[in-house]
Design an enzyme around this catalytic site. Sequence first.
Site, PDB file in Angstrom:
ATOM      1  N   CYS A 122       0.750  -1.230   0.033  1.00 53.86           N
ATOM      2  CA  CYS A 122      -0.017   0.138   0.101  1.00 53.86           C
ATOM      3  C   CYS A 122       0.584   1.243   0.011  1.00 53.86           C
ATOM      4  O   CYS A 122       2.207   1.276   0.035  1.00 53.86           O
ATOM      5  CB  CYS A 122      -1.143  -0.093   1.066  1.00 53.86           C
ATOM      6  SG  CYS A 122      -2.346  -1.162   0.648  1.00 53.86           S
ATOM      7  N   ASP A 123       0.168   2.314  -0.005  1.00 53.34           N
ATOM      8  CA  ASP A 123       0.559   3.395  -0.202  1.00 53.34           C
ATOM      9  C   ASP A 123       1.965   4.136   0.077  1.00 53.34           C
ATOM     10  O   ASP A 123       2.703   4.524  -0.853  1.00 53.34           O
ATOM     11  CB  ASP A 123      -0.356   4.863   0.152  1.00 53.34           C
ATOM     12  CG  ASP A 123      -1.663   4.585  -0.436  1.00 53.34           C
ATOM     13  OD1 ASP A 123      -2.051   3.690  -0.936  1.00 53.34           O
ATOM     14  OD2 ASP A 123      -2.254   5.611  -0.619  1.00 53.34           O
ATOM     15  N   SER A 525      -5.070  11.992  -2.634  1.00 54.80           N
ATOM     16  CA  SER A 525      -5.302  10.343  -2.715  1.00 54.80           C
ATOM     17  C   SER A 525      -5.407   9.952  -4.201  1.00 54.80           C
ATOM     18  O   SER A 525      -5.769  10.646  -4.997  1.00 54.80           O
ATOM     19  CB  SER A 525      -6.604   9.860  -2.129  1.00 54.80           C
ATOM     20  OG  SER A 525      -6.935   8.441  -2.513  1.00 54.80           O
TER      21      SER A 525
END
Length: 624
Positions: A122-123, A525
């Site tokens: 993830c990010d 985002s």
Amino acid sequence: MPKLRSATSTEGRNMAGARALWRATGVKDNDFGKPIIAIANSFTQFVPGHVHLKDMGSLVASAIEEAGGIAKEFNTIAVDDGIAMGHGGMLYSLPSRELIADSVEYMVNAHCADALVCISNCDKITPGMLMAALRLNIPVVFVSGGPMEAGKTKLSDKLIKLDLVDAMVAGADSNVSDEDSAKIERSACPTCGSCSGMFTANSMNCLTEALGLSLPGNGSMLATHADRRELFLEAGRRVMALAKRYYHQDDESALPRNIANFKAFENAMTLDIAMGGSSNTVLHLLAAAQEADVDFTMADIDRMSRLVPHLCKVAPSTPKYHMEDVHRAGGVMGILGELDRTGLLHTDVFHVAADNDGTPGSGTLKSVLAQYDVMQTQDEKVKHFFMAGPAGIPTTKAFSQDCRWPSLDNDRQEGCIRSREFAFSQEGGLAVLSGNVAENGCIVKTAGVDESNLTFVGSARVYESQDDAVAGILGGEVVAGDVVVIRYEGPKGGPGMQEMLYPTSYLKSRGLGKACALITDGRFSGGTSGLSIGHVSPEAAAGGTIALIENGDRIEIDIPKRSIKLAVSDVELNARREKMHSLGPMAWKPIGRQRYVSLALKAYAMLATSADKGAVRDRSKLED
């Protein structure tokens, strides 16, 4: 011939104590002298993209040990940006990238590991591990947990595809019934894996393929699919092959800095622009380039954004396609293949998926594309690999299904991946804007901007924080034609450079998604679309002009001309700047903002640079 780093702790009588401790971890007499491979895992039960990673380290370790290495696993942290979104938790997301990079460096160097496998997803985890890998410069292979399947549900008897952003928008839209909102919420994130669109996590996992540090399919193969198991096993085999090339054959092409060089960074950015990746990728690529000592800057990104067409359009830029569809069309290698045919790719760079036997072209991206680009390969196994599809069964288990699409998506005219001739647009999905609002540049994800909004003129509606902006949007302060300005949310000013997904989602929910613009020194985002301009540099807290904007000021945005302008005279701006300076200790600080900032975040803010430098630590404050 380079000596194994691990020999520092395994050779000589003076290391008897260290060997005794190694033995207590399971190392046997005949193991000493083998390369020690660190496995940096990021399993956590907090994050759907990482909830299935618990056993992945053991899978990689089995392949390493079978190939003649010693595998040692450790874990690092992972923050879920979606769960941390919209409250104080988001202040910790970007700073966690630096902690992840440091923790990997600490573990690898403290234990003298010879090579590294990074299990991310993830990010901030993939970027943090990437920064560490380039900092350490030992053989490395990345393997991610993979994307989740797209959500699907029926609304008004129509089957629609969903993702996290749909749940957020529906939840804030008073026109959506409680029943439909709950239905969307329960269907939006059906499986383990990183969120299903071209958001930050999937963008970064795709970019590791283009950088040459992960295997084909890493960015697109679903987390739930049985075929992904082989990627973990192959990562273990490949890292051992790289370690042997470096330590036994003195082959420096096996090192990440010789793989992820300037040309490779250009390839990664070319891919990013072509697929309309998350704007956060700019921040992370700039940070990774600094760790690699590669002179790759916003100027390079600006130059490339004018040359690269938009070849792949994926959610949140369209509801039609998600990562499962990208994979069906050939994944990252499919996009790179099209870029190669346009002459926009460096194919002479090294890649971990290719063996370098010393013959011309071996070990390079060119040889990888020959095998894995579905438009040119003759390998039926590769075609079968890219036909892996979703099962539509909610699950948190990896490798739990083996469904296939009936055919590949080879339609380069109207399919998910297009040829240049039939591109979604001839200019790519990301652009760098500059002007007196952002002297050092800012970023817009053009893939998510409606054509009618490529030029926009509006009146500034200024907020000193994301919280105030959300209250203003939901309270009806923002009207059509406004340019919402959210400042003091940069790396220093936040601190932590929060994502602004809630403000953009709430603009959409109030029918203002195409009627307003939003600019910020924070970030967005990967799920953001609309005229959302972030990474304004310098940030407000660093003396940027964004701090001088006042309510009602005219702001002019022209994406085709790459400009963003505050229509205020230089004389007036200078007067405002002098007035700001006169505030002394209160200058360049938000007015009236109530926010608790912990000691950990204050320490981050002290060293953070603006977004145009990747929001990395200011080395000038650390070096003599």
